[in-house]
Design a protein around this motif. Sequence first.
Motif, PDB file in Angstrom:
ATOM      1  N   THR A  45     -39.206  12.272   9.260  1.00 27.12           N
ATOM      2  CA  THR A  45     -38.647  13.121   8.204  1.00 27.12           C
ATOM      3  C   THR A  45     -39.739  13.947   7.529  1.00 27.12           C
ATOM      4  OG1 THR A  45     -36.896  11.505   7.852  1.00 27.12           O
ATOM      5  CG2 THR A  45     -37.217  13.135   6.121  1.00 27.12           C
ATOM      6  N   GLN A  46     -40.925  13.381   7.359  1.00 27.76           N
ATOM      7  CA  GLN A  46     -42.047  14.143   6.802  1.00 27.76           C
ATOM      8  C   GLN A  46     -42.324  15.364   7.671  1.00 27.76           C
ATOM      9  OE1 GLN A  46     -44.982  11.065   6.862  1.00 27.76           O
ATOM     10  NE2 GLN A  46     -44.316  10.197   4.902  1.00 27.76           N
ATOM     11  N   GLY A  47     -42.286  15.172   8.986  1.00 30.45           N
ATOM     12  CA  GLY A  47     -42.483  16.293   9.900  1.00 30.45           C
ATOM     13  C   GLY A  47     -41.387  17.333   9.779  1.00 30.45           C
ATOM     14  N   VAL A  48     -40.137  16.883   9.659  1.00 38.02           N
ATOM     15  CA  VAL A  48     -39.023  17.822   9.482  1.00 38.02           C
ATOM     16  C   VAL A  48     -39.272  18.669   8.229  1.00 38.02           C
ATOM     17  CG1 VAL A  48     -36.544  18.048   9.010  1.00 38.02           C
ATOM     18  CG2 VAL A  48     -37.335  16.397  10.714  1.00 38.02           C
ATOM     19  N   ALA A  49     -39.683  18.018   7.162  1.00 35.04           N
ATOM     20  CA  ALA A  49     -39.966  18.733   5.913  1.00 35.04           C
ATOM     21  C   ALA A  49     -41.040  19.791   6.137  1.00 35.04           C
ATOM     22  CB  ALA A  49     -40.383  17.745   4.824  1.00 35.04           C
ATOM     23  N   TRP A  50     -42.117  19.432   6.794  1.00 36.56           N
ATOM     24  CA  TRP A  50     -43.190  20.397   7.057  1.00 36.56           C
ATOM     25  C   TRP A  50     -42.695  21.537   7.929  1.00 36.56           C
ATOM     26  CZ3 TRP A  50     -46.880  15.826   8.374  1.00 36.56           C
ATOM     27  CH2 TRP A  50     -47.260  15.184   7.196  1.00 36.56           C
ATOM     28  N   GLY A  51     -41.831  21.229   8.908  1.00 34.97           N
ATOM     29  CA  GLY A  51     -41.260  22.267   9.761  1.00 34.97           C
ATOM     30  C   GLY A  51     -40.351  23.219   9.001  1.00 34.97           C
ATOM     31  N   LEU A  52     -39.832  22.752   7.866  1.00 34.53           N
ATOM     32  CA  LEU A  52     -39.010  23.599   6.991  1.00 34.53           C
ATOM     33  C   LEU A  52     -39.860  24.331   5.953  1.00 34.53           C
ATOM     34  CD1 LEU A  52     -36.017  21.162   6.379  1.00 34.53           C
ATOM     35  CD2 LEU A  52     -35.914  23.347   7.589  1.00 34.53           C
ATOM     36  N   GLY A  53     -41.171  24.149   6.030  1.00 34.13           N
ATOM     37  CA  GLY A  53     -42.065  24.822   5.085  1.00 34.13           C
ATOM     38  C   GLY A  53     -42.163  24.137   3.739  1.00 34.13           C
ATOM     39  N   ILE A  54     -41.793  22.877   3.672  1.00 36.31           N
ATOM     40  CA  ILE A  54     -41.846  22.116   2.413  1.00 36.31           C
ATOM     41  C   ILE A  54     -43.255  21.575   2.239  1.00 36.31           C
ATOM     42  CG2 ILE A  54     -40.988  20.045   1.224  1.00 36.31           C
ATOM     43  CD1 ILE A  54     -38.282  20.601   2.743  1.00 36.31           C
ATOM     44  N   LYS A  55     -43.844  21.834   1.098  1.00 35.70           N
ATOM     45  CA  LYS A  55     -45.209  21.382   0.817  1.00 35.70           C
ATOM     46  C   LYS A  55     -45.229  19.980   0.225  1.00 35.70           C
ATOM     47  CE  LYS A  55     -46.786  25.409   2.025  1.00 35.70           C
ATOM     48  NZ  LYS A  55     -46.761  25.594   3.439  1.00 35.70           N
ATOM     49  N   GLU A  56     -44.145  19.635  -0.454  1.00 37.84           N
ATOM     50  CA  GLU A  56     -44.045  18.335  -1.111  1.00 37.84           C
ATOM     51  C   GLU A  56     -43.981  17.217  -0.062  1.00 37.84           C
ATOM     52  OE1 GLU A  56     -40.991  16.163  -4.270  1.00 37.84           O
ATOM     53  OE2 GLU A  56     -40.740  18.268  -3.778  1.00 37.84           O
ATOM     54  N   TYR A  57     -44.577  16.066  -0.387  1.00 37.88           N
ATOM     55  CA  TYR A  57     -44.566  14.919   0.511  1.00 37.88           C
ATOM     56  C   TYR A  57     -43.172  14.299   0.537  1.00 37.88           C
ATOM     57  CZ  TYR A  57     -46.112  10.562   2.656  1.00 37.88           C
ATOM     58  OH  TYR A  57     -46.275   9.500   3.489  1.00 37.88           O
ATOM     59  N   ALA A  58     -42.626  14.092   1.705  1.00 40.56           N
ATOM     60  CA  ALA A  58     -41.284  13.522   1.853  1.00 40.56           C
ATOM     61  C   ALA A  58     -41.373  11.997   1.877  1.00 40.56           C
ATOM     62  CB  ALA A  58     -40.619  14.042   3.120  1.00 40.56           C
ATOM     63  N   ALA A  59     -41.473  11.405   0.707  1.00 33.89           N
ATOM     64  CA  ALA A  59     -41.507   9.949   0.606  1.00 33.89           C
ATOM     65  C   ALA A  59     -40.115   9.388   0.841  1.00 33.89           C
ATOM     66  CB  ALA A  59     -42.012   9.546  -0.779  1.00 33.89           C
ATOM     67  N   SER A  60     -40.053   8.127   1.202  1.00 31.14           N
ATOM     68  CA  SER A  60     -38.762   7.489   1.429  1.00 31.14           C
ATOM     69  C   SER A  60     -37.955   7.450   0.143  1.00 31.14           C
ATOM     70  CB  SER A  60     -38.961   6.066   1.948  1.00 31.14           C
ATOM     71  OG  SER A  60     -37.714   5.426   2.081  1.00 31.14           O
ATOM     72  N   PRO A  61     -36.688   7.862   0.193  1.00 31.11           N
ATOM     73  CA  PRO A  61     -35.845   7.838  -1.003  1.00 31.11           C
ATOM     74  C   PRO A  61     -35.072   6.525  -1.165  1.00 31.11           C
ATOM     75  CG  PRO A  61     -34.724   9.028   0.711  1.00 31.11           C
ATOM     76  CD  PRO A  61     -36.059   8.584   1.290  1.00 31.11           C
ATOM     77  N   SER A  62     -35.618   5.405  -0.658  1.00 31.44           N
ATOM     78  CA  SER A  62     -34.895   4.128  -0.678  1.00 31.44           C
ATOM     79  C   SER A  62     -34.372   3.746  -2.051  1.00 31.44           C
ATOM     80  CB  SER A  62     -35.786   2.997  -0.155  1.00 31.44           C
ATOM     81  OG  SER A  62     -36.004   3.154   1.218  1.00 31.44           O
ATOM     82  N   PHE A  63     -35.138   4.025  -3.091  1.00 29.70           N
ATOM     83  CA  PHE A  63     -34.727   3.593  -4.422  1.00 29.70           C
ATOM     84  C   PHE A  63     -33.828   4.598  -5.126  1.00 29.70           C
ATOM     85  CE2 PHE A  63     -38.466   1.036  -3.564  1.00 29.70           C
ATOM     86  CZ  PHE A  63     -37.976  -0.226  -3.860  1.00 29.70           C
ATOM     87  N   VAL A  64     -33.907   5.877  -4.730  1.00 31.59           N
ATOM     88  CA  VAL A  64     -33.067   6.905  -5.361  1.00 31.59           C
ATOM     89  C   VAL A  64     -31.915   7.339  -4.458  1.00 31.59           C
ATOM     90  CG1 VAL A  64     -34.873   7.796  -6.864  1.00 31.59           C
ATOM     91  CG2 VAL A  64     -34.584   8.785  -4.604  1.00 31.59           C
ATOM     92  N   VAL A  65     -31.900   6.919  -3.232  1.00 35.31           N
ATOM     93  CA  VAL A  65     -30.900   7.172  -2.195  1.00 35.31           C
ATOM     94  C   VAL A  65     -30.947   8.613  -1.661  1.00 35.31           C
ATOM     95  CG1 VAL A  65     -28.465   7.016  -1.502  1.00 35.31           C
ATOM     96  CG2 VAL A  65     -29.395   5.364  -3.116  1.00 35.31           C
ATOM     97  N   ILE A  66     -31.011   9.619  -2.549  1.00 32.67           N
ATOM     98  CA  ILE A  66     -31.019  11.016  -2.092  1.00 32.67           C
ATOM     99  C   ILE A  66     -32.141  11.772  -2.781  1.00 32.67           C
ATOM    100  CG2 ILE A  66     -29.725  13.185  -1.932  1.00 32.67           C
ATOM    101  CD1 ILE A  66     -27.145  11.499  -2.141  1.00 32.67           C
ATOM    102  N   ARG A  67     -32.958  12.461  -1.983  1.00 31.68           N
ATOM    103  CA  ARG A  67     -33.979  13.367  -2.518  1.00 31.68           C
ATOM    104  C   ARG A  67     -33.715  14.748  -1.936  1.00 31.68           C
ATOM    105  NH1 ARG A  67     -39.678  12.426  -1.555  1.00 31.68           N
ATOM    106  NH2 ARG A  67     -39.983  13.607  -3.453  1.00 31.68           N
ATOM    107  N   GLU A  68     -33.839  15.752  -2.760  1.00 34.17           N
ATOM    108  CA  GLU A  68     -33.675  17.133  -2.305  1.00 34.17           C
ATOM    109  C   GLU A  68     -35.017  17.833  -2.420  1.00 34.17           C
ATOM    110  OE1 GLU A  68     -31.147  21.149  -3.428  1.00 34.17           O
ATOM    111  OE2 GLU A  68     -30.325  19.185  -3.976  1.00 34.17           O
ATOM    112  N   LEU A  69     -35.476  18.394  -1.296  1.00 36.81           N
ATOM    113  CA  LEU A  69     -36.752  19.099  -1.253  1.00 36.81           C
ATOM    114  C   LEU A  69     -36.485  20.545  -0.847  1.00 36.81           C
ATOM    115  CD1 LEU A  69     -38.666  16.316   0.698  1.00 36.81           C
ATOM    116  CD2 LEU A  69     -38.753  16.739  -1.760  1.00 36.81           C
TER     117      LEU A  69
END
Length: 152
Positions: A45-69
């Motif tokens: 998923t971190q790679g997918v984020a980078w492929g979408l041009g997202i600079k923010e680190y895609a940490a696991s959203p286990s505790f919040v269930v959903i993260r939007e980047l």
Amino acid sequence: MSHLEIISRSPEETQKIGVKLGELALPGDIVLLVGGLGAGKTCLTQGVAWGLGIKEYAASPSFVVIRELQGRLPLYHIDFYRLDHLEEIAELGLDDYLYGKGVCVLEWAEKGLSLLPEEHLLIEMGYLSDSERSLKFKPGGKRYREIVAKLK
């Protein structure tokens, strides 16, 4: 072509596969990740984020269930790990994400498969050794067969 298996020999290789997925992503794409703890779901998923041009680190959203980047497209990173019942997943109101203008990546998707759209890209991730992971791509629908063909 229906299925594809890729062997990743490092977290960096798994991220590179994710980058390619992110670069190929279109609005409304749904990627379902299944596999045990440490299989590489968040790494991909971190790679997918980078492929979408997202600079923010895609940490696991286990505790919040959903993260939007935010990137070229929004990434809706959803994690069912802490959810134990279909009712909990149904109550999340995922339609805005699943049918929105972004890309959905769902970790631990096996917990809610019956509630998710039939058209999706399912990726089964598993251990082969301490450093190797198997990524089995199983497309559900024409759009996802196209993605898998481009990943070859």
